[in-house]
Scaffold this motif. Sequence first.
Motif, PDB file in Angstrom:
ATOM      1  N   VAL A  17      14.613  80.016 -15.949  1.00 16.49           N
ATOM      2  CA  VAL A  17      14.577  78.634 -16.433  1.00 16.49           C
ATOM      3  C   VAL A  17      13.292  77.989 -15.939  1.00 16.49           C
ATOM      4  CG1 VAL A  17      15.655  76.359 -16.271  1.00 16.49           C
ATOM      5  CG2 VAL A  17      17.080  78.396 -16.522  1.00 16.49           C
ATOM      6  N   LEU A  18      12.524  77.413 -16.872  1.00 13.38           N
ATOM      7  CA  LEU A  18      11.278  76.741 -16.513  1.00 13.38           C
ATOM      8  C   LEU A  18      11.451  75.239 -16.395  1.00 13.38           C
ATOM      9  CD1 LEU A  18       8.900  78.765 -18.839  1.00 13.38           C
ATOM     10  CD2 LEU A  18       9.303  79.082 -16.391  1.00 13.38           C
ATOM     11  N   ARG A  19      12.154  74.648 -17.367  1.00  9.04           N
ATOM     12  CA  ARG A  19      12.355  73.189 -17.344  1.00  9.04           C
ATOM     13  C   ARG A  19      13.344  72.780 -18.437  1.00  9.04           C
ATOM     14  NH1 ARG A  19       7.331  74.216 -19.311  1.00  9.04           N
ATOM     15  NH2 ARG A  19       7.003  73.792 -21.503  1.00  9.04           N
ATOM     16  N   MET A  20      13.777  71.531 -18.367  1.00  9.61           N
ATOM     17  CA  MET A  20      14.571  70.924 -19.431  1.00  9.61           C
ATOM     18  C   MET A  20      13.607  70.199 -20.354  1.00  9.61           C
ATOM     19  SD  MET A  20      17.770  71.651 -18.881  1.00  9.61           S
ATOM     20  CE  MET A  20      18.669  70.491 -19.883  1.00  9.61           C
ATOM     21  N   GLU A  21      13.863  70.239 -21.660  1.00 10.70           N
ATOM     22  CA  GLU A  21      13.030  69.541 -22.644  1.00 10.70           C
ATOM     23  C   GLU A  21      13.923  68.747 -23.568  1.00 10.70           C
ATOM     24  OE1 GLU A  21      10.403  72.033 -24.883  1.00 10.70           O
ATOM     25  OE2 GLU A  21       9.498  72.902 -23.089  1.00 10.70           O
ATOM     26  N   LYS A  22      13.412  67.594 -24.019  1.00 11.43           N
ATOM     27  CA  LYS A  22      14.119  66.797 -25.021  1.00 11.43           C
ATOM     28  C   LYS A  22      13.376  66.917 -26.340  1.00 11.43           C
ATOM     29  CE  LYS A  22      16.578  63.374 -22.414  1.00 11.43           C
ATOM     30  NZ  LYS A  22      16.891  61.977 -22.232  1.00 11.43           N
ATOM     31  N   THR A  23      14.140  67.051 -27.405  1.00 11.45           N
ATOM     32  CA  THR A  23      13.541  67.089 -28.735  1.00 11.45           C
ATOM     33  C   THR A  23      13.313  65.657 -29.211  1.00 11.45           C
ATOM     34  OG1 THR A  23      15.669  67.080 -29.857  1.00 11.45           O
ATOM     35  CG2 THR A  23      14.767  69.242 -29.264  1.00 11.45           C
ATOM     36  N   GLY A  24      12.718  65.520 -30.361  1.00 12.52           N
ATOM     37  CA  GLY A  24      12.479  64.191 -30.935  1.00 12.52           C
ATOM     38  C   GLY A  24      13.753  63.420 -31.202  1.00 12.52           C
ATOM     39  N   THR A  25      14.866  64.133 -31.373  1.00 15.19           N
ATOM     40  CA  THR A  25      16.147  63.465 -31.614  1.00 15.19           C
ATOM     41  C   THR A  25      16.864  63.106 -30.324  1.00 15.19           C
ATOM     42  OG1 THR A  25      17.331  65.565 -31.715  1.00 15.19           O
ATOM     43  CG2 THR A  25      16.460  64.704 -33.793  1.00 15.19           C
ATOM     44  N   GLY A  26      16.300  63.532 -29.189  1.00 11.10           N
ATOM     45  CA  GLY A  26      16.921  63.241 -27.899  1.00 11.10           C
ATOM     46  C   GLY A  26      17.800  64.355 -27.362  1.00 11.10           C
ATOM     47  N   ALA A  27      17.992  65.421 -28.131  1.00 10.59           N
ATOM     48  CA  ALA A  27      18.808  66.541 -27.657  1.00 10.59           C
ATOM     49  C   ALA A  27      18.079  67.276 -26.538  1.00 10.59           C
ATOM     50  CB  ALA A  27      19.097  67.502 -28.805  1.00 10.59           C
ATOM     51  N   GLU A  28      18.822  67.700 -25.511  1.00  7.52           N
ATOM     52  CA  GLU A  28      18.227  68.425 -24.388  1.00  7.52           C
ATOM     53  C   GLU A  28      18.390  69.931 -24.569  1.00  7.52           C
ATOM     54  OE1 GLU A  28      17.932  66.210 -20.240  1.00  7.52           O
ATOM     55  OE2 GLU A  28      19.958  66.808 -20.764  1.00  7.52           O
ATOM     56  N   TYR A  29      17.330  70.646 -24.264  1.00  8.34           N
ATOM     57  CA  TYR A  29      17.341  72.103 -24.306  1.00  8.34           C
ATOM     58  C   TYR A  29      16.681  72.642 -23.049  1.00  8.34           C
ATOM     59  CZ  TYR A  29      18.739  71.946 -29.154  1.00  8.34           C
ATOM     60  OH  TYR A  29      19.442  71.729 -30.312  1.00  8.34           O
ATOM     61  N   VAL A  30      16.949  73.904 -22.752  1.00  8.47           N
ATOM     62  CA  VAL A  30      16.335  74.587 -21.622  1.00  8.47           C
ATOM     63  C   VAL A  30      15.178  75.434 -22.136  1.00  8.47           C
ATOM     64  CG1 VAL A  30      16.714  76.378 -19.882  1.00  8.47           C
ATOM     65  CG2 VAL A  30      18.463  74.654 -20.297  1.00  8.47           C
ATOM     66  N   ARG A  31      14.007  75.276 -21.530  1.00  8.42           N
ATOM     67  CA  ARG A  31      12.852  76.135 -21.828  1.00  8.42           C
ATOM     68  C   ARG A  31      12.889  77.268 -20.806  1.00  8.42           C
ATOM     69  NH1 ARG A  31       9.569  77.167 -25.825  1.00  8.42           N
ATOM     70  NH2 ARG A  31       9.258  74.958 -26.175  1.00  8.42           N
TER      71      ARG A  31
END
Length: 71
Positions: free
Chosen positions: A32-46
């Motif tokens: 796991v490198l970091r958490m990212e938010k998409t333009g819609t606000g959804a969180e994903y794991v990079r």
Amino acid sequence: MTTKYLAKDEIKPGVLIKVASYQNNEMIPALVLRMEKTGTGAEYVRAIDCEGVWFLMNPDFLEPFNAIERT
């Protein structure tokens, strides 16, 4: 067999997770490198796996790589 998923507070940079390999039918470690938010606000794991593939994953279904599987 039950699957243990990581809790939200356990997902942080440096944690190893279990992912399917793109090369074969095995489960391999990914970092796991970091958490990212998409333009819609959804969180994903990079994350990046041991084969060098970078990807985004849904944080709700991450398995720790060293999980003990019980039957």
